[in-house]
Each structure stands twice: as structure tokens, then as C-alpha cells.
Design a protein around this motif. Structure first.
Motif, short mmCIF file in Angstrom:
data_model
loop_
_atom_site.label_atom_id
_atom_site.label_comp_id
_atom_site.label_asym_id
_atom_site.label_seq_id
_atom_site.Cartn_x
_atom_site.Cartn_y
_atom_site.Cartn_z
N SER A 145 -16.98 -5.34 9.45
CA SER A 145 -18.33 -5.85 9.18
C SER A 145 -19.23 -4.77 8.57
N ARG A 146 -20.35 -5.19 8.02
CA ARG A 146 -21.31 -4.24 7.43
C ARG A 146 -21.77 -3.22 8.47
N GLU A 147 -21.98 -3.68 9.70
CA GLU A 147 -22.47 -2.78 10.76
C GLU A 147 -21.51 -1.61 10.99
N GLN A 148 -20.20 -1.89 10.84
CA GLN A 148 -19.21 -0.84 11.10
C GLN A 148 -19.35 0.34 10.16
N ALA A 149 -19.91 0.07 8.97
CA ALA A 149 -20.07 1.15 8.00
C ALA A 149 -20.94 2.27 8.55
N PHE A 150 -21.77 1.96 9.52
CA PHE A 150 -22.76 2.95 10.00
C PHE A 150 -22.40 3.52 11.36
N GLN A 151 -21.21 3.19 11.84
CA GLN A 151 -20.80 3.70 13.15
C GLN A 151 -19.93 4.95 13.01
N ASN A 152 -19.95 5.73 14.08
CA ASN A 152 -19.06 6.91 14.20
C ASN A 152 -19.34 8.04 13.21
N VAL A 153 -20.54 8.05 12.62
CA VAL A 153 -20.91 9.21 11.80
C VAL A 153 -21.11 10.41 12.73
N TYR A 154 -21.77 10.14 13.85
CA TYR A 154 -21.92 11.16 14.90
C TYR A 154 -21.44 10.57 16.22
N VAL A 192 4.99 2.50 14.30
CA VAL A 192 3.73 1.76 14.39
C VAL A 192 4.05 0.28 14.19
N PRO A 193 3.57 -0.60 15.06
CA PRO A 193 3.83 -2.03 14.84
C PRO A 193 3.25 -2.48 13.50
N LEU A 194 4.02 -3.27 12.78
CA LEU A 194 3.60 -3.68 11.43
C LEU A 194 2.26 -4.41 11.42
N LYS A 195 2.03 -5.19 12.47
CA LYS A 195 0.77 -5.95 12.51
C LYS A 195 -0.41 -4.99 12.54
N ARG A 196 -0.26 -3.93 13.33
CA ARG A 196 -1.31 -2.93 13.47
C ARG A 196 -1.60 -2.24 12.12
N PHE A 197 -0.53 -1.85 11.45
CA PHE A 197 -0.68 -1.19 10.15
C PHE A 197 -1.28 -2.15 9.13
N MET A 198 -0.75 -3.37 9.09
CA MET A 198 -1.17 -4.31 8.05
C MET A 198 -2.65 -4.67 8.21
N ALA A 199 -3.11 -4.74 9.46
CA ALA A 199 -4.53 -5.02 9.69
C ALA A 199 -5.40 -3.95 9.03
N GLU A 200 -4.97 -2.71 9.13
CA GLU A 200 -5.73 -1.63 8.50
C GLU A 200 -5.62 -1.72 6.97
N ALA A 201 -4.40 -1.96 6.51
CA ALA A 201 -4.17 -2.01 5.05
C ALA A 201 -5.00 -3.11 4.40
N LEU A 202 -5.27 -4.18 5.15
CA LEU A 202 -6.06 -5.28 4.58
C LEU A 202 -7.53 -5.19 5.02
N GLY A 203 -7.91 -4.03 5.57
CA GLY A 203 -9.33 -3.79 5.86
C GLY A 203 -9.87 -4.61 7.02
N ARG A 204 -9.02 -4.80 8.03
CA ARG A 204 -9.45 -5.65 9.16
C ARG A 204 -9.95 -4.82 10.33
N LYS A 205 -10.79 -5.46 11.11
CA LYS A 205 -11.44 -4.82 12.25
C LYS A 205 -10.43 -4.35 13.30
N ASN A 206 -9.31 -5.04 13.41
CA ASN A 206 -8.35 -4.66 14.45
C ASN A 206 -7.28 -3.67 14.00
N GLY A 207 -7.48 -3.09 12.81
CA GLY A 207 -6.66 -1.94 12.44
C GLY A 207 -7.15 -0.74 13.24
N PRO A 208 -6.33 0.31 13.37
CA PRO A 208 -6.75 1.46 14.19
C PRO A 208 -8.01 2.15 13.67
N CYS A 209 -8.24 2.10 12.35
CA CYS A 209 -9.47 2.68 11.79
C CYS A 209 -10.48 1.58 11.47
N GLU A 210 -10.24 0.40 11.98
CA GLU A 210 -11.15 -0.75 11.84
C GLU A 210 -11.50 -1.05 10.38
N GLY A 211 -10.54 -0.77 9.49
CA GLY A 211 -10.78 -1.08 8.07
C GLY A 211 -11.61 -0.03 7.36
#
Lengths: 329, 320
Positions: free
Chosen positions: B310-319, B77-96
Motif C-alpha cells: 500500500s501507499r502507506e508502506q512507502a513511508f514505514q521503516n525509514v527509522y 525459501v518457499p516459492l509462495k513467499r518469494f513470488m509474493a515479493e517478486a510481484l510486489g505483494r504485502k506478504n512478501g518478506p520485504c512487503e513489496g
């Protein structure tokens, strides 16, 4: 139209979806060679083979978890948990895996899995095979909860559940030989849509699952006394069709919620709270809830009937709020 | 044992070094509060995650663990991709949404990690079932710690995986500790590989601090699984350098045990070997270290300059 039993309707739904889509697999205890503990999967093994109709060990947690893994990898598993009481053993896989997979992956995957399970009492199945535990699952974001009463509903909703992309708790009841009419041709029913099973103007009775049948016979008796109840069969608990409940309550001003599950913390409490929050001004009488006593479900007929809600409970609750309305007027 | 090429050894060393430096950096970021939540260090255990993933094809799967950075590095996994997730960023694979502990990255075949230990085992088995059903030739590695072996899911899943000859390899990272409790206090059988026999499965045990040993055993097990010969249970014996989490005072542990554990270092052991074999020199080793550190630094800068979930992301992908 043709007449069919509840269990045969389940079997037809599975058979049609297996034939339609080769990503559908059926797995569980005794679902294969034996045709299922209650014949729900009868003949499927012969028709679709061991790769698609999979007999599993008695391992509910693994059955449910494996179904989730297969679902996130592109299959559409229908996993049977023989009795609803046994979902307790599969709870981690359902609540912590199935319900959260899509959310935790930010939409990288979906988990289109149907957990079929047999709920309800009334057949002397005793404390270990009789519970109605739907409210457990209604409390978990990410799950849909379906509990159809009639053969028509169970077939149409099972087909839609298999096609739905979300994890679904699909509860079947124990009146497996209940008969009803269904169309000859293929059909599906939308999830999240309640069905007004009987129109009436005096009292709204919201119900689901196998208690529907007692509500229906209660309605006939009440009609003879001049009380016309409107029966809303929810069919799907999550997502909840509040619109249908609202329009009925606005019409009748009176609401009874009747479910077989234990009354305390039952899903009826959620509905009652929502109606009070949003429709308080339309209510002419206090909401009445009917549910099982706060005890396990005993085995013997006399004691089981003492715990589970009966026709007499429904009739007396309806009459109570009709009277309270008369008193108020 | 097949011969591992010098090139492959160097690649394994680079992955191992990268895992170590990443771990050190994450602990630093944790201490300064830039990585939120709890952090479970894999220091001393890195050779397992790197060793078992190094032989996987890109389309093969592995679940994550709470000490799972070696897996993420091993899966390239490219480190940038992983680190974005680890720091809770939108461009991590799980978007933080999930962070490093529950890191889920299907593009790289990483299946995430369940909060309950053992929850991931049947899910991984289900993924293997789908691979078998589709005849896709993919293999799944299901990795977990010694504490997880005591969960019912372990038993149910290994029985089924062996019965159905699924393309899966079970890897146990045995560090001797189930959170704060030693294995000897919880396990009737401390040699976990022996449990394989109960499932009519092949069981193997390796020194999990020797990356070449891990790599070789994993290679054989993966080949067996891919051929349709069924699963293997591999026990990798390792030592846990840190506590259960960073900040754990480890009052339950004899300080001598910590000291001893830290003397067993998979990185310096492999480094010495590669220097003895003249595959690495002090100079090339230092160069490599510098470039790894640079890459990590760039990944952190990238993550820090990325938008926070973002706050909006908290409510996405439940269904769906």
C-alpha cells in the motif's frame, strides 16, 4: 560536576557504553593498541581487549560496511572514520547500506551503527582534513546526524547514539581540548533536541559544532553593545528540532544561521527555507546565513581564516539585521 | 572428493530444475509486465547458486545477487513467499518494498543485495564478524559476479576477512561479462581465484556448470570456515545465456558467443548424468518437472491473490 575536555568526554562515553553492553564494539584505524589518533579511544584496548576494540586496515569503505553487517546481526558497532573528509571513501557503505537496510528489508533488521568522525577546520589541517560535510548526510533518509559542541553534549549524545537503533553520523570537532563541566554521575541526552545555550531577545542565532564557540564569544561582545542574541545549539541536525527554532524566532523575529560548512547548499539553507515556509509572518528582517566561502579549506592560517567564518562575520551579520529592523521601524 | 548420495543428487537436481523453471516463468511475467523493473536472468548459471547453498545450514547466511534466484531456491525459501515479493505483494518478506532483485529474507539467512556492486561484500564480512564474535558457529557465503571483483570493496574486504580468519566463503560467478563489457577488456587477471594468494587465502576454481563440482568445493570451504580456518575464494566459471537484462539486444556480443554459451547447460548436463547413473528415469524426470511447474503456478496464484503493497508502506521503516 567535574571539568573535562571534549576528547576525554568522548572517551568516557565509549568506556561507559562498552562496560554497559557487550554488544558494543569499537572499530577503526588506530583505535586499538595506539589509543586513537587523538586519544579518543585511549585505554579502551587494555580494558576491553582486541575482540571489542578492533584495529582495522586503512579501508574506510570496508570499516563502514563491516560495521553495518555486524549491526544487522545484533552488535552495536562504533566505527571511526578518522577524518570527515575520509567519509567520501565510505559513502557507499553509509548511504547505500546503512541508511537503507531497515527500509529495504521492511523492518526485518535494524542497523544500530555509529560512525564517529572528526570534522571542521581551524587547525591548519589543510584541504584534505578540514571539511564540514554534514549536509551530505542530512540529505539521506535513514541516517541521523549529530554534531555536538561541548564536552557535556558530546558525552551525553554519544551514549544515546550508541543506544539508538538507527545508523548515526556522529561528528566531533577539532577543539578536542575544549573544556567544560559534566556531572560526576552517568547521564544521557536525547537526540533531536536543540539546546538554548544563551537566552536573548534581539536575534536568534542557530549554530552547531565547533562554530558554536565563536558564536558564544560574539555574543559577549554584542552584549556589551546592548544586543542580546539567543544562541540555539542544534546538537542534532537530523532529526531537526524545529520547535526550539520556531519558538525563538517567534520571540526575536530575526534569525542568523551560522555554520562552519560551506554556505552554498549548507544545512543552514534547509533551516532558512523551513523558517520562511512556516514563520514568514514572524520575521522582521531577512534571514542571514554564515558559512565558509565556496572554496576548499586552505592550510595556512591567513588563508584558512579568510575562508572559514570568523567572529567578525557573526557580529556583522547580527548587527546588519538589527539595523535593518531599526530602519523598518 | 566425498561421495554424494543418490538422494542428495536427486535433491540437487530438483533444486536446479526448480530454479530453471522459476526463471523461465519470471521472464514470462516480466515480458507481460507483471514483474516490474529490470530483470537479470541467471539462465546457464544456476548450478552455482544452488551448489553453494545446498550445503548450508538453515541459520547460515548468504547475500543475494541480481541474478540470485538459485540462491533463494537453494536456501529453501518457499516459492509462495518469494513470488509474493517478486510481484510486489504485502506478504512478501520485504512487503513489496524490495522485489526480487534486492530480495532480503533474514528468516532464511538471505542478506539482500546492494545496488552498487561490491557494497554487499563488507556487509557480509560484518555479518561474519558478528558470527565470530558471538561464537555462533554460523557461516556466511558472499557471492558476486566477475565484474564486482574490480571494486575496491572486494580488495578491502578480502584482506580483512582473511586477516581476521572470519567464517566466510567468497564465491565469484564468472560469466565473462561485466554488464555489456567482456572481462578481457576490464580485468588484468581473468583467473579470479588466483587473486586469493594476494590475501593469503585459499583459492579454488571450478566448472560452475557442474553442480556436483560446485557443491563439493563449497562443502569443503564451508567446513573450513566453520572450523575457524578462515575464508576461501571460489571462482565458478559459467556462461551467460542471456544479455545483462531481459530485453538486452546484445549488440556488443558476437552471436556465436551467445550460441556457444547456450550449448553449455548445467541442467541438461546433470540430468544426463543422473539418467546414466539410473537415479532418474525419463518418467520420474517428467513427473518431477510437472510437480515443479505446479508448485510455481500455485505460488503465482497465491501472489496474485495477495494484497499489493500500500501507499502507506512507502513511508514505514525509514527509522526505527
Amino acid at each position: 560536576m567535574k571539568e573535562i575536555t571534549y576528547v576525554k568526554a568522548i572517551n568516557e562515553a565509549l568506556r561507559e557504553e562498552l562496560a554497559r553492553d557487550d554488544s558494543v564494539i569499537v572499530m577503526g584505524e588506530d583505535v586499538g593498541i595506539s589509543g586513537g589518533s587523538f586519544n579518543a579511544t585511549k585505554g579502551l584496548f587494555e580494558a576491553f581487549g582486541s575482540k571489542r576494540i578492533i584495529d582495522t586496515p586503512i579501508s574506510e569503505s570496508a570499516i563502514a560496511g563491516i560495521a553495518v553487517g555486524a549491526a544487522i546481526s545484533g552488535l552495536r558497532p562504533v566505527a571511526e572514520i578518522m577524518f570527515m573528509d575520509f567519509t567520501a571513501l565510505a559513502m557507499d557503505s553509509i548511504v547505500n547500506s546503512a541508511a537503507k537496510m531497515r527500509y529495504m528489508s521492511a523492518g526485518q533488521c535494524k542497523a544500530p551503527v555509529v560512525f564517529r568522525t572528526l570534522g571542521g577546520g581551524g587547525v591548519s589541517a589543510g584541504p584534505g582534513h578540514s571539511q564540514s560535510l554534514e549536509s551530505w548526510f542530512c540529505h539521506v533518509p535513514g541516517l541521523k546526524v549529530v554534531y555536538p559542541s561541548t564536552p557535556y553534549d558530546v558525552k551525553g549524545l554519544l551514549k544515546s547514539s550508541i543506544r539508538d537503533d538507527n545508523p548515526i553520523i556522529f561528528i566531533e570537532h577539532k577543539f578536542l581540548r575544549a573544556k567544560g563541566e559534566i556531572p560526576e554521575e552517568e547521564y544521557t541526552l536525547p537526540l533531536g533536541q536543540a539546546d538554548v545555550k544563551r537566552e536573548g531577545s534581539d536575534v536568534t542565532v542557530v549554530t552547531w559544532g565547533q562554530l558554536f564557540f565563536k558564536v558564544a564569544t560574539s555574543a559577549e561582545k554584542l552584549a556589551r553593545e546592548g544586543i542580546n542574541i539567543e544562541i540555539i545549539d542544534l546538537r542534532t541536525l537530523i532529526p531537526l528540532d524545529m520547535k526550539t527554532i520556531e519558538s525563538s524566532v517567534k520571540k526575536t523575529g530575526k534569525l542568523v544561521i551560522a555554520h562552519e560548512a560551506v554556505k552554498i547548499s549548507g544545512f543552514g539553507a534547509e533551516i532558512a527555507a523551513s523558517v520562511v515556509e512556516h514563520l514568514f509572518d514572524y520575521l522582521d528582517a531577512p534571514i542571514r546565513r554564515i558559512g565558509a566561502a565556496f572554496t576548499p579549506i586552505p592550510w595556512g592560517t591567513v588563508v584558512e581564516n579568510a575562508v572559514l567564518p570568523q567572529e567578525a562575520d557573526i557580529i556583522s551579520a547580527v548587527k546588519d539585521i538589527v539595523r535593518s529592523r531599526q530602519a523598518k521601524n | 572428493m566425498g561421495e554424494v548420495s543418490n538422494e542428495k543428487k536427486k535433491e540437487l537436481f530438483t533444486l536446479l530444475l526448480k530454479t530453471r523453471r522459476l526463471e523461465e516463468k519470471l521472464i514470462e511475467l516480466m515480458t507481460t509486465g507483471e514483474v516490474a523493473g529490470w530483470f537479470h536472468s541467471n539462465l546457464g548459471q544456476e548450478a552455482v547458486g544452488v551448489g553453494v547453498t545446498a550445503y548450508l545450514e538453515p541459520e547460515d547466511y548468504i547475500n543475494n545477487t541480481h541474478r540470485g534466484r538459485a540462491i533463494i531456491i537453494g536456501k529453501r525459501v518457499p516459492l509462495k513467499r518469494f513470488m509474493a515479493e517478486a510481484l510486489g505483494r504485502k506478504n512478501g518478506p520485504c512487503e513489496g518494498i524490495s522485489g526480487e532483485m534486492h530480495y532480503f529474507d533474514l528468516k532464511y539467512g538471505i542478506l539482500g543485495q546492494s545496488g552498487t556492486l561490491g557494497g554487499q561484500i563488507p556487509v557480509a564480512v560484518g555479518v561474519a564478524l558478528a558470527c565470530q564474535y558471538r561464537k555462533s558457529d554460523q557461516v556466511v557465503i558472499c557471492i558476486f559476479g566477475d565484474g564486482t571483483v574490480d571494486e575496491g570493496n572486494f580488495h578491502e574486504s578480502l584482506n580483512i576477512a582473511s586477516l581476521w580468519k572470519l567464517p566466510i566463503v567468497f564465491v565469484v560467478e564468472n560469466n565473462g561479462w561485466a554488464q555489456f563489457t567482456p572481462q578481457k577488456a576490464t580485468a588484468s587477471q581473468v583467473d579470479i581465484w588466483r587473486k586469493a594468494e594476494g590475501y593469503n587465502m585459499l583459492g579454488k576454481v571450478v566448472d560452475g556448470t557442474d553442480i556436483l563440482e560446485v557443491y563439493e568445493v563449497a562443502r569443503e570451504a564451508i567446513a573450513r570456515a566453520r572450523k575457524g580456518d578462515g575464508p576461501t575464494l571460489i571462482e565458478c566459471k559459467v556462461r551467460r545465456w542471456e544479455g545483462h537484462y531481459i530485453g538486452d539486444p546484445q549488440k556488443y556480443r558476437d552471436p556465436k558467443d551467445i550460441e556457444e554459451a547456450r550449448r553449455v547447460d548445467p541442467l541438461s548436463k546433470f540430468q544426463k548424468r543422473l539418467m546414466d547413473e539410473k537415479i532418474l528415469t525419463l518418467e520420474s524426470m517428467n513427473e518431477l518437472d510437472e510437480s515443479v511447474k505446479r508448485e510455481i503456478e500455485e505460488a503465482i496464484q497465491f501472489a496474485k491473490s495477495s494484497p499489493v503493497a500500500s501507499r502507506e508502506q512507502a513511508f514505514q521503516n525509514v527509522y526505527v
